[in-house]
Design a protein around this motif. Structure first.
Motif, PDB file in Angstrom:
ATOM      1  N   SER A  45      -5.034   4.426  10.023  1.00 40.67           N
ATOM      2  CA  SER A  45      -4.075   5.334   9.376  1.00 40.67           C
ATOM      3  C   SER A  45      -3.907   5.011   7.896  1.00 40.67           C
ATOM      4  O   SER A  45      -3.938   3.849   7.490  1.00 40.67           O
ATOM      5  CB  SER A  45      -2.723   5.241  10.082  1.00 40.67           C
ATOM      6  OG  SER A  45      -2.844   5.644  11.430  1.00 40.67           O
ATOM      7  N   HIS A  46      -3.685   6.066   7.115  1.00 40.78           N
ATOM      8  CA  HIS A  46      -3.453   5.919   5.681  1.00 40.78           C
ATOM      9  C   HIS A  46      -2.093   6.474   5.278  1.00 40.78           C
ATOM     10  O   HIS A  46      -1.824   6.652   4.089  1.00 40.78           O
ATOM     11  CB  HIS A  46      -4.559   6.622   4.892  1.00 40.78           C
ATOM     12  CG  HIS A  46      -5.900   5.988   5.058  1.00 40.78           C
ATOM     13  ND1 HIS A  46      -6.332   4.936   4.286  1.00 40.78           N
ATOM     14  CD2 HIS A  46      -6.898   6.235   5.946  1.00 40.78           C
ATOM     15  CE1 HIS A  46      -7.553   4.573   4.658  1.00 40.78           C
ATOM     16  NE2 HIS A  46      -7.918   5.347   5.664  1.00 40.78           N
ATOM     17  N   GLY A  47      -1.248   6.729   6.258  1.00 37.65           N
ATOM     18  CA  GLY A  47       0.098   7.222   5.991  1.00 37.65           C
ATOM     19  C   GLY A  47       1.076   6.646   6.995  1.00 37.65           C
ATOM     20  O   GLY A  47       0.692   6.129   8.058  1.00 37.65           O
ATOM     21  N   LEU A  48       2.352   6.745   6.670  1.00 35.96           N
ATOM     22  CA  LEU A  48       3.386   6.155   7.521  1.00 35.96           C
ATOM     23  C   LEU A  48       3.407   6.798   8.901  1.00 35.96           C
ATOM     24  O   LEU A  48       3.611   6.107   9.912  1.00 35.96           O
ATOM     25  CB  LEU A  48       4.753   6.317   6.844  1.00 35.96           C
ATOM     26  CG  LEU A  48       5.948   5.692   7.575  1.00 35.96           C
ATOM     27  CD1 LEU A  48       5.747   4.201   7.784  1.00 35.96           C
ATOM     28  CD2 LEU A  48       7.240   5.965   6.792  1.00 35.96           C
ATOM     29  N   ALA A  49       3.171   8.105   8.988  1.00 37.98           N
ATOM     30  CA  ALA A  49       3.226   8.794  10.277  1.00 37.98           C
ATOM     31  C   ALA A  49       2.180   8.237  11.248  1.00 37.98           C
ATOM     32  O   ALA A  49       2.475   7.979  12.423  1.00 37.98           O
ATOM     33  CB  ALA A  49       3.028  10.299  10.087  1.00 37.98           C
ATOM     34  N   ASP A  75       0.815  -1.218   0.000  1.00 36.12           N
ATOM     35  CA  ASP A  75       0.000   0.000   0.000  1.00 36.12           C
ATOM     36  C   ASP A  75       0.845   1.263   0.000  1.00 36.12           C
ATOM     37  O   ASP A  75       0.496   2.254  -0.662  1.00 36.12           O
ATOM     38  CB  ASP A  75      -0.930   0.020   1.221  1.00 36.12           C
ATOM     39  CG  ASP A  75      -2.025  -1.035   1.135  1.00 36.12           C
ATOM     40  OD1 ASP A  75      -2.233  -1.577   0.024  1.00 36.12           O
ATOM     41  OD2 ASP A  75      -2.661  -1.323   2.169  1.00 36.12           O
ATOM     42  N   LEU A  76       1.954   1.251   0.744  1.00 33.64           N
ATOM     43  CA  LEU A  76       2.740   2.470   0.941  1.00 33.64           C
ATOM     44  C   LEU A  76       4.088   2.454   0.232  1.00 33.64           C
ATOM     45  O   LEU A  76       4.805   3.457   0.261  1.00 33.64           O
ATOM     46  CB  LEU A  76       2.963   2.713   2.451  1.00 33.64           C
ATOM     47  CG  LEU A  76       1.690   2.869   3.300  1.00 33.64           C
ATOM     48  CD1 LEU A  76       2.049   3.063   4.765  1.00 33.64           C
ATOM     49  CD2 LEU A  76       0.873   4.055   2.799  1.00 33.64           C
ATOM     50  N   GLY A  77       4.468   1.332  -0.372  1.00 32.18           N
ATOM     51  CA  GLY A  77       5.736   1.263  -1.084  1.00 32.18           C
ATOM     52  C   GLY A  77       6.949   1.433  -0.183  1.00 32.18           C
ATOM     53  O   GLY A  77       7.898   2.136  -0.546  1.00 32.18           O
ATOM     54  N   MET A  78       6.933   0.812   0.991  1.00 27.54           N
ATOM     55  CA  MET A  78       8.029   0.980   1.945  1.00 27.54           C
ATOM     56  C   MET A  78       9.207   0.070   1.610  1.00 27.54           C
ATOM     57  O   MET A  78       9.036  -1.019   1.067  1.00 27.54           O
ATOM     58  CB  MET A  78       7.539   0.684   3.374  1.00 27.54           C
ATOM     59  CG  MET A  78       6.529   1.676   3.902  1.00 27.54           C
ATOM     60  SD  MET A  78       6.142   1.380   5.647  1.00 27.54           S
ATOM     61  CE  MET A  78       5.415  -0.248   5.552  1.00 27.54           C
ATOM     62  N   SER A  79      10.412   0.520   1.995  1.00 25.73           N
ATOM     63  CA  SER A  79      11.618  -0.288   1.862  1.00 25.73           C
ATOM     64  C   SER A  79      11.774  -1.164   3.097  1.00 25.73           C
ATOM     65  O   SER A  79      11.020  -1.046   4.065  1.00 25.73           O
ATOM     66  CB  SER A  79      12.850   0.609   1.716  1.00 25.73           C
ATOM     67  OG  SER A  79      13.078   1.331   2.919  1.00 25.73           O
ATOM     68  N   ALA A  80      12.795  -2.035   3.081  1.00 27.90           N
ATOM     69  CA  ALA A  80      13.073  -2.874   4.243  1.00 27.90           C
ATOM     70  C   ALA A  80      13.420  -2.022   5.456  1.00 27.90           C
ATOM     71  O   ALA A  80      13.038  -2.332   6.586  1.00 27.90           O
ATOM     72  CB  ALA A  80      14.213  -3.850   3.933  1.00 27.90           C
TER      73      ALA A  80
END
Length: 410
Positions: free
Chosen positions: A93-97, A37-42
């Protein structure tokens, strides 16, 4: 004391630790969905997941003071409300923060669960039974490690991770209410000093050579074990052992079951070995050494079935928990809450560091099709093994601090 009261103490506070353990590892199942969903890295995923541990660690010293001052019942019930608020924040939540805030709140909320269980057990059970009782508590918590394997993966096929988050919040409130209403109301009234004196007691523990000697090997092995179990073991199974996601999820549950049996088995055996003249301190060291050996076998890729390796990894991985029972031998009962939370603080700071560190190191290799090369994982594991071996050397060296504390206790 009636056995029914002891059973109630064990069941209620072990249920609290079960909640804590589910929250600890729930990102194993959530991670692929959140990452997509958020395209996060490791590195992002490692930081997000590890915020649970930093929140847990930051809360340990004040929680230890509260446990020794008010007792485990009101503190645990109140703190679990923060955990429920955290998972609801996380799920909405819909964001990393927002995810980070929720994860941090969860860590703070469940930070009391393990130490409260050990504190309540120390209040209601004889010291000689604590290794076994603590082992059963860890086994109930280990069920959380089972739940975040295949059961969670299956659940996520029919519902969303946000809906699961809401359900976890409701379950957490039920456990909080049960502890608040039905746990015995007992505290160390004879040692109920003011808060400043309580903090001085914590400082005394931090300055204790006996504390750091007991903690030396266990904090590193436990830090590695829980950092891997709660996040990085699944990528290792996928990228190094080339397993399917379904097979990997099943092995995560195998690991959780094996940890349960290991905690109970080592807890029961510790008492028997102590009767034969083998101290719990030494028996704990043997178990942790075997855990390191299993890691070496995995890195060398010995030709054994993955299920056997993961079962051994889980069985020996939780043996360092016997250090909590060792603490009860060297510190008075009215300080056990602070001694336990201080030990937990050090462990969870290391878990945080290991989770972030592993993610940062893996990110040094470019992923290939969503997977990191096997050499990346093997390099990380080799470094962690070397660190554990170094702490083992300190653990086995003679200690005047322990001898001094033994003479003072006698």
């Amino acid at each position: 004391m009636p056995s029914s009261v002891r059973f109630r103490v064990f069941f209620l506070f072990a249920a609290g630790y079960f909640v804590s353990y589910v929250f600890r590892g729930v990102n194993l199942g959530f991670a692929p969905l959140i990452t997509h969903d958020l395209g996060m890295s490791a590195a992002d995923l490692g930081l997000l997941t590890s915020l649970y541990f930093i929140g847990f660690a930051v809360a340990q010293i004040p929680v230890g003071v509260l446990l020794d001052h008010f007792g485990p019942r009101p503190v645990t019930a109140g703190m679990l409300v923060f955990a429920a608020a955290g998972i609801w924040t996380f799920g909405a939540s819909h964001g990393l923060a927002g995810l980070m805030v929720g994860r941090l709140l969860i860590g703070i909320g469940v930070s009391v669960c393990l130490s409260a269980a050990f504190k309540a057990s120390a209040q209601h059970f004889p010291v000689a039974r604590l290794p076994l009782v603590n082992g059963f508590t860890m086994a109930v918590g280990g069920l959380g490690g089972v739940v975040v394997g295949s059961p969670l993966a299956s659940l996520l096929h029919v519902t969303t991770w946000r809906q699961v988050s809401f359900g976890l919040g409701m379950f957490t409130l039920v456990v909080a209410a049960a502890i608040g209403l039905f746990a015995p109301r007992k505290s160390d009234a004879g040692h109920r000093a003011d808060v400043i004196s309580q903090f001085k007691g914590t400082w005394h523990i931090l300055k204790s050579g006996a504390f750091w000697k007991i903690a030396s090997f266990s904090v590193v092995t436990q830090g590695v074990f829980y950092a891997m179990q709660s996040l990085w073991i699944r990528p290792y199974l996928l990228d190094v052992m080339n397993l399917t996601p379904e097979h990997a999820a099943g092995l995560v549950s195998v690991l959780g079951f094996a940890m349960m049996f290991g905690c109970v088995g080592f807890g029961a055996a510790a008492r028997g070995m102590e009767r034969r003249g083998v101290p719990v301190y030494a028996f704990c060291g043997v178990g942790m050494a075997l855990y390191v050996v299993v890691q070496v076998l995995m890195v060398l890729r010995v030709p054994l079935p993955p299920a056997i390796l993961l079962a051994a990894y889980g069985f020996f991985g939780g043996t360092g928990i016997l250090s909590y029972a060792v603490m009860a031998e060297y510190f008075p009962s009215h300080m056990i809450g602070r001694a336990s939370t201080t030990l937990t603080l050090v462990i969870f700071v290391l878990i945080f560091g290991f989770q972030v560190g592993v993610g940062a190191m893996l990110s040094q290799w470019p992923p290939e099709g969503g997977h990191y090369p096997a050499v990346a994982h093997v390099t990380v594991w080799a470094l962690l093994i070397a660190l554990q071996a170094a702490s083992a050397v300190w653990y086995v060296l003679p200690s005047r601090a322990l001898q001094k504390t033994e003479r003072a206790a006698s």
